[in-house]
Write an enzyme that holds these catalytic residues in place. Structure first.
Site, mmCIF file in Angstrom:
data_model
loop_
_atom_site.group_PDB
_atom_site.id
_atom_site.type_symbol
_atom_site.label_atom_id
_atom_site.label_comp_id
_atom_site.label_asym_id
_atom_site.label_seq_id
_atom_site.Cartn_x
_atom_site.Cartn_y
_atom_site.Cartn_z
ATOM 1 N N ASP A 31 0.817 -1.209 0.000
ATOM 2 C CA ASP A 31 0.000 0.000 0.000
ATOM 3 C C ASP A 31 0.852 1.262 0.000
ATOM 4 O O ASP A 31 0.461 2.273 -0.586
ATOM 5 C CB ASP A 31 -0.932 -0.004 1.213
ATOM 6 C CG ASP A 31 -2.030 -1.058 1.094
ATOM 7 O OD1 ASP A 31 -2.436 -1.352 -0.046
ATOM 8 O OD2 ASP A 31 -2.470 -1.582 2.132
ATOM 9 N N HIS A 44 3.148 15.456 22.566
ATOM 10 C CA HIS A 44 2.604 16.380 23.553
ATOM 11 C C HIS A 44 1.235 16.841 23.085
ATOM 12 O O HIS A 44 0.862 16.663 21.921
ATOM 13 C CB HIS A 44 3.530 17.584 23.760
ATOM 14 C CG HIS A 44 3.776 18.389 22.522
ATOM 15 N ND1 HIS A 44 2.882 19.313 22.031
ATOM 16 C CD2 HIS A 44 4.826 18.403 21.662
ATOM 17 C CE1 HIS A 44 3.369 19.872 20.938
ATOM 18 N NE2 HIS A 44 4.547 19.329 20.690
ATOM 19 N N THR A 73 -11.007 6.407 1.243
ATOM 20 C CA THR A 73 -9.926 5.440 1.011
ATOM 21 C C THR A 73 -9.104 5.240 2.269
ATOM 22 O O THR A 73 -8.714 4.116 2.606
ATOM 23 C CB THR A 73 -9.020 5.919 -0.140
ATOM 24 O OG1 THR A 73 -9.804 6.080 -1.322
ATOM 25 C CG2 THR A 73 -7.907 4.925 -0.409
ATOM 26 N N THR A 102 -9.908 3.081 6.263
ATOM 27 C CA THR A 102 -9.503 1.756 6.741
ATOM 28 C C THR A 102 -8.022 1.721 7.095
ATOM 29 O O THR A 102 -7.465 0.642 7.291
ATOM 30 C CB THR A 102 -9.794 0.693 5.673
ATOM 31 O OG1 THR A 102 -9.237 1.107 4.424
ATOM 32 C CG2 THR A 102 -11.290 0.483 5.503
ATOM 33 N N TYR A 153 -4.987 4.623 9.011
ATOM 34 C CA TYR A 153 -4.665 5.230 10.306
ATOM 35 C C TYR A 153 -5.938 5.659 11.039
ATOM 36 O O TYR A 153 -6.062 5.490 12.258
ATOM 37 C CB TYR A 153 -3.749 6.426 10.059
ATOM 38 C CG TYR A 153 -2.993 6.948 11.248
ATOM 39 C CD1 TYR A 153 -2.972 6.275 12.465
ATOM 40 C CD2 TYR A 153 -2.265 8.138 11.147
ATOM 41 C CE1 TYR A 153 -2.263 6.762 13.540
ATOM 42 C CE2 TYR A 153 -1.545 8.637 12.213
ATOM 43 C CZ TYR A 153 -1.552 7.953 13.409
ATOM 44 O OH TYR A 153 -0.842 8.454 14.471
ATOM 45 N N SER A 154 -6.887 6.202 10.300
ATOM 46 C CA SER A 154 -8.144 6.645 10.895
ATOM 47 C C SER A 154 -8.860 5.510 11.619
ATOM 48 O O SER A 154 -9.404 5.694 12.717
ATOM 49 C CB SER A 154 -9.046 7.225 9.802
ATOM 50 O OG SER A 154 -10.332 7.506 10.293
ATOM 51 N N LEU A 155 -8.858 4.328 11.019
ATOM 52 C CA LEU A 155 -9.497 3.167 11.640
ATOM 53 C C LEU A 155 -8.839 2.829 12.970
ATOM 54 O O LEU A 155 -9.521 2.524 13.958
ATOM 55 C CB LEU A 155 -9.424 1.973 10.691
ATOM 56 C CG LEU A 155 -10.052 0.666 11.176
ATOM 57 C CD1 LEU A 155 -11.565 0.799 11.242
ATOM 58 C CD2 LEU A 155 -9.662 -0.489 10.263
ATOM 59 N N SER A 156 -7.513 2.894 13.010
ATOM 60 C CA SER A 156 -6.781 2.583 14.239
ATOM 61 C C SER A 156 -7.114 3.559 15.359
ATOM 62 O O SER A 156 -7.004 3.215 16.538
ATOM 63 C CB SER A 156 -5.272 2.609 13.970
ATOM 64 O OG SER A 156 -4.911 1.653 12.999
#
EC number: 2.7.1.23
Length: 292
Positions: free
Chosen positions: A73, A158, A185, A188, A190-193
């Site tokens: 990816d 921080h 896109t 699924t 970094y946003s998902l984590s």
């Protein structure tokens, strides 16, 4: 050879040298099939290909009908940010780990690609985000992202204090480690984590996902993709950055704002005919299986 694609570009820089065998196999096969082939310059050098048409990503975008990205990816994201500026279709052969955007199985890639080249494929348009770091009397610094734009500290973790404006209207303020602004896109990734929602690729929406907010009430926010997001900062520190797809970082100087909006161009991503987004969620991310 068929009339769907005449000129094909081979791109992608694999993490492991053994993955170069896929590039070479693909090049030989496409030539045998009678296609015009352009190989990304670095790949041609690493494969020691002689008397082969080569080009930069931009040149491949200008000349080819289809770009085949070999890698994971990360390779797809890096190539797609450039290729999206041109009228070219893009498909991926997975030689990485997850391969959420690279559909073709390396063990069966030539058969799958043969079907695609015969016109048996699904096409979709994925929009990008454009991020600007700007101040009235300074030149803008601009980058784009397929997955997400992330506000974060540059070196030491921080809390950051900032305000978010949507279409120049105040939306919310926050004290957190940062903010993820994601496309469908990227929903699924970094946003998902970080607890963000999954958005199907066809949605015209952007998600704003807080990173470790110092509050009990912060929630992800989904807005229309036509909106413009402005980030403003009160007490500036010298080490804030925004990163695009975790590959490009833009520093934020004192007095500068960050503007994020939908790009004017999009990525033409194609898939094998049997592609299913929900099947990909299941096989790649362990999405819930069928009960009956």
């Amino acid at each position: 050879m068929n009339n769907h694609f005449k000129c094909i570009g081979i791109v992608g820089h694999p993490r492991h040298p053994t993955a170069l065998t896929t590039h070479e196999m693909l090049y030989r096969w496409l030539c045998d099939q009678g296609y015009e082939v352009i190989v990304e310059q670095q790949i041609a050098h690493e494969l020691q290909l002689k008397n082969v048409p080569t080009g930069t990503l931009a040149e491949i975008g200008q000349q080819a009908d289809l770009a085949v990205v070999v890698g994971g990816d990360g390779n797809m994201l890096g190539a797609a940010r450039t290729l999206a500026r041109y009228d070219i279709n893009v498909i991926g052969i997975n030689r990485g780990n997850l391969g959420f955007l690279t559909d073709l199985d390396p063990d069966n890639a030539l058969q799958q690609l043969s079907d695609v080249l015969e016109g048996r494929y699904i096409s979709e348009k994925r929009f990008l985000l454009e991020a600007q770091v700007c101040q009235q009397d300074r030149q803008k610094r601009i980058s784009t992202a397929i997955n997400e734009v992330v506000l974060h500290p540059g070196k030491v973790a921080h809390m950051i204090e900032f305000e978010v404006y949507i279409d120049e209207t105040f939306a919310f303020s926050q004290r957190s480690d940062g903010l993820i602004i994601s496309t469908p896109t990227g929903s699924t990734a970094y946003s998902l984590s970080a607890g963000g929602p999954i958005l199907t690729p066809s949605l015209d929406a952007i998600t704003l996902v807080p990173m470790f907010p110092h509050t009990l009430s912060a929630r992800p926010l989904v807005i229309n993709s036509s909106s413009t997001i402005r980030l403003r900062f009160s007490h500036r520190r010298s080490d804030l950055e925004i990163s695009c797809d975790s590959q490009i970082a833009l520093p934020i100087q004192e007095g500068e704002d960050v503007l994020i909006r939908r790009c004017d161009y999009h990525l033409n991503l194609i898939h094998p005919k049997d592609y299913s987004y929900f099947n990909t969620l299941s096989t790649k991310l362990g999405w819930s299986k069928k009960l009956f």
